[in-house]
Design a protein around this motif. Sequence first.
Motif, mmCIF file in Angstrom:
data_model
loop_
_atom_site.group_PDB
_atom_site.id
_atom_site.type_symbol
_atom_site.label_atom_id
_atom_site.label_comp_id
_atom_site.label_asym_id
_atom_site.label_seq_id
_atom_site.Cartn_x
_atom_site.Cartn_y
_atom_site.Cartn_z
ATOM 1 N N ILE A 24 18.034 13.607 -23.050
ATOM 2 C CA ILE A 24 18.955 14.527 -23.730
ATOM 3 C C ILE A 24 19.249 14.062 -25.156
ATOM 4 O O ILE A 24 19.307 14.879 -26.087
ATOM 5 N N GLY A 25 19.414 12.765 -25.357
ATOM 6 C CA GLY A 25 19.710 12.248 -26.699
ATOM 7 C C GLY A 25 18.593 12.585 -27.676
ATOM 8 O O GLY A 25 18.841 13.004 -28.812
ATOM 9 N N ARG A 26 17.377 12.421 -27.201
ATOM 10 C CA ARG A 26 16.220 12.739 -28.044
ATOM 11 C C ARG A 26 16.212 14.241 -28.371
ATOM 12 O O ARG A 26 16.020 14.643 -29.520
ATOM 13 N N GLY A 27 16.458 15.059 -27.352
ATOM 14 C CA GLY A 27 16.489 16.517 -27.558
ATOM 15 C C GLY A 27 17.564 16.918 -28.547
ATOM 16 O O GLY A 27 17.356 17.778 -29.416
ATOM 17 N N ILE A 28 18.720 16.275 -28.461
ATOM 18 C CA ILE A 28 19.819 16.598 -29.381
ATOM 19 C C ILE A 28 19.465 16.139 -30.796
ATOM 20 O O ILE A 28 19.685 16.871 -31.774
ATOM 21 N N ALA A 29 18.917 14.934 -30.919
ATOM 22 C CA ALA A 29 18.562 14.415 -32.253
ATOM 23 C C ALA A 29 17.592 15.372 -32.943
ATOM 24 O O ALA A 29 17.753 15.681 -34.134
ATOM 25 N N LEU A 30 16.622 15.857 -32.206
ATOM 26 C CA LEU A 30 15.637 16.770 -32.807
ATOM 27 C C LEU A 30 16.278 18.109 -33.169
ATOM 28 O O LEU A 30 15.991 18.684 -34.219
ATOM 29 N N ALA A 31 17.167 18.587 -32.328
ATOM 30 C CA ALA A 31 17.834 19.870 -32.624
ATOM 31 C C ALA A 31 18.733 19.740 -33.855
ATOM 32 O O ALA A 31 18.791 20.659 -34.691
ATOM 33 N N LEU A 32 19.425 18.606 -33.985
ATOM 34 C CA LEU A 32 20.284 18.410 -35.166
ATOM 35 C C LEU A 32 19.418 18.326 -36.426
ATOM 36 O O LEU A 32 19.768 18.890 -37.472
ATOM 37 N N ALA A 33 18.284 17.636 -36.326
ATOM 38 C CA ALA A 33 17.386 17.528 -37.483
ATOM 39 C C ALA A 33 16.824 18.902 -37.834
ATOM 40 O O ALA A 33 16.745 19.276 -39.009
ATOM 41 N N GLU A 34 16.468 19.661 -36.820
ATOM 42 C CA GLU A 34 15.944 21.008 -37.070
ATOM 43 C C GLU A 34 16.998 21.866 -37.776
ATOM 44 O O GLU A 34 16.680 22.709 -38.617
ATOM 45 N N ALA A 35 18.270 21.615 -37.448
ATOM 46 C CA ALA A 35 19.364 22.362 -38.086
ATOM 47 C C ALA A 35 19.746 21.778 -39.446
ATOM 48 O O ALA A 35 20.687 22.252 -40.074
ATOM 49 N N GLY A 36 19.054 20.720 -39.885
ATOM 50 C CA GLY A 36 19.255 20.249 -41.255
ATOM 51 C C GLY A 36 19.829 18.852 -41.412
ATOM 52 O O GLY A 36 19.977 18.385 -42.542
ATOM 53 N N ALA A 37 20.174 18.176 -40.306
ATOM 54 C CA ALA A 37 20.852 16.874 -40.422
ATOM 55 C C ALA A 37 19.865 15.711 -40.525
ATOM 56 O O ALA A 37 18.766 15.762 -39.969
ATOM 57 N N ASP A 38 20.279 14.663 -41.242
ATOM 58 C CA ASP A 38 19.618 13.365 -41.161
ATOM 59 C C ASP A 38 20.217 12.649 -39.945
ATOM 60 O O ASP A 38 21.411 12.794 -39.679
ATOM 61 N N VAL A 39 19.401 11.859 -39.236
ATOM 62 C CA VAL A 39 19.893 11.339 -37.954
ATOM 63 C C VAL A 39 19.587 9.851 -37.756
ATOM 64 O O VAL A 39 18.438 9.422 -37.915
ATOM 65 N N LEU A 40 20.621 9.082 -37.393
ATOM 66 C CA LEU A 40 20.404 7.715 -36.929
ATOM 67 C C LEU A 40 20.151 7.781 -35.424
ATOM 68 O O LEU A 40 20.940 8.351 -34.671
ATOM 69 N N ILE A 41 19.018 7.212 -35.036
ATOM 70 C CA ILE A 41 18.583 7.184 -33.635
ATOM 71 C C ILE A 41 18.987 5.841 -33.048
ATOM 72 O O ILE A 41 18.357 4.821 -33.321
ATOM 73 N N ASN A 42 20.058 5.830 -32.264
ATOM 74 C CA ASN A 42 20.419 4.573 -31.597
ATOM 75 C C ASN A 42 19.557 4.398 -30.354
ATOM 76 O O ASN A 42 19.298 5.337 -29.620
ATOM 77 N N PHE A 43 19.082 3.174 -30.159
ATOM 78 C CA PHE A 43 18.369 2.867 -28.916
ATOM 79 C C PHE A 43 18.805 1.500 -28.430
ATOM 80 O O PHE A 43 19.329 0.683 -29.207
ATOM 81 N N TYR A 44 18.566 1.274 -27.130
ATOM 82 C CA TYR A 44 18.967 0.027 -26.502
ATOM 83 C C TYR A 44 17.712 -0.728 -26.082
ATOM 84 O O TYR A 44 17.613 -1.935 -26.219
ATOM 85 N N SER A 45 16.725 0.023 -25.595
ATOM 86 C CA SER A 45 15.435 -0.553 -25.217
ATOM 87 C C SER A 45 14.364 0.432 -25.677
ATOM 88 O O SER A 45 14.692 1.558 -26.033
#
Length: 272
Positions: A24-45
């Motif tokens: 879901i996080g990946r899906g949201i990050a891509l949707a926000l970018a598609e809507a125009g946002a720059d995105v920090l992708i937090n990951f743990y592993s």
Amino acid sequence: MPSCKVHESLKGQKAMVTGANSGIGRGIALALAEAGADVLINFYSDPTAAAEVVEQIEGLGRRGLAFQADVSKEDEVLAMFDAMLKELGTIDILVNNAGLQQDAPFHEMTLRQWHRVLDTNLTGQFLCAREAVREFKRRGVVPEISCAAGKILCISSVHELIPWAGHVNYAASKGGVMLMMKSIAQEVAPARIRVNSISPGAIRTPINTDAWSTPEAYESLLTLIPYRRIGEVADVGRVAAWLASDDADYITGHSLYVDGGMTLYPGFATGG
Ligand code: NAI
Ligand code: BGC
């Protein structure tokens, strides 16, 4: 599945999505970018998966930045926000998505399993929300960017409402997210900060492979979903992009169920 395009409602905004290298996080990050946002992708592993998401975001013409942090650790969250402000300048949208399950029958649940789930799913959201609110308050509203000083989306679950045997730690964490979200929303609304939850039903991701990966499991899952299909990450992504945008400016303190009707007591469709 119909594909609905998100217009550029988040142009110029800076977003952070936790646990964004998967599901879901990946899906949201891509949707926000598609809507125009720059995105920090937090990951743990899995840095490779995080780098792939960054590459996809850059393919959309936005800035992407991967940052490793365990959201349950205060020092790591503080370092992540430092990087966010240094590299992207500020934060307009926080998506508190990182989460996990550590399931066990209640009488066998260890304190370690209890803490791991509460620390990630609830404390992690607290730590990130607090840092985001600090920056939103410091910066205030920038009218060319958004009518709000900042937006927080907490990824909760239908299990903030629906009790879940065998998953007591998880349901407790999501119930906690619900009242944490509403209480923060009440407190920060005068500063024009909006805080909401998205509460998904069953979405096809690695967290619940057992629920959809065989025909028998999928059939059994469908008995819980009046809309008769599993959710996809894009279903949640589109809602997140909308809820973070000024189109949703008068919505705060709300938990939006994206669940194909799972919270409609499907067992009562023919009985009662
Ligand atoms: P997932 O397992 O694909 O993604 C979870 C992400 O959180 C992963 O990237 C994982 O590495 C990350 N994560 C776990 N612990 C972390 C930590 N301490 N620090 C930073 N990142 C951490 O699963 P999914 O389904 O995408 O889960 C995302 C969120 O959605 C979770 O909060 C989950 O509770 C929630 N959710 C999922 C539903 C589903 O049906 N898939 C339904 C309702 C809620
Ligand atoms: C859980 C999934 C589950 C869904 C619906 C989510 O919160 O993480 O495993 O499929 O709720 O029950």
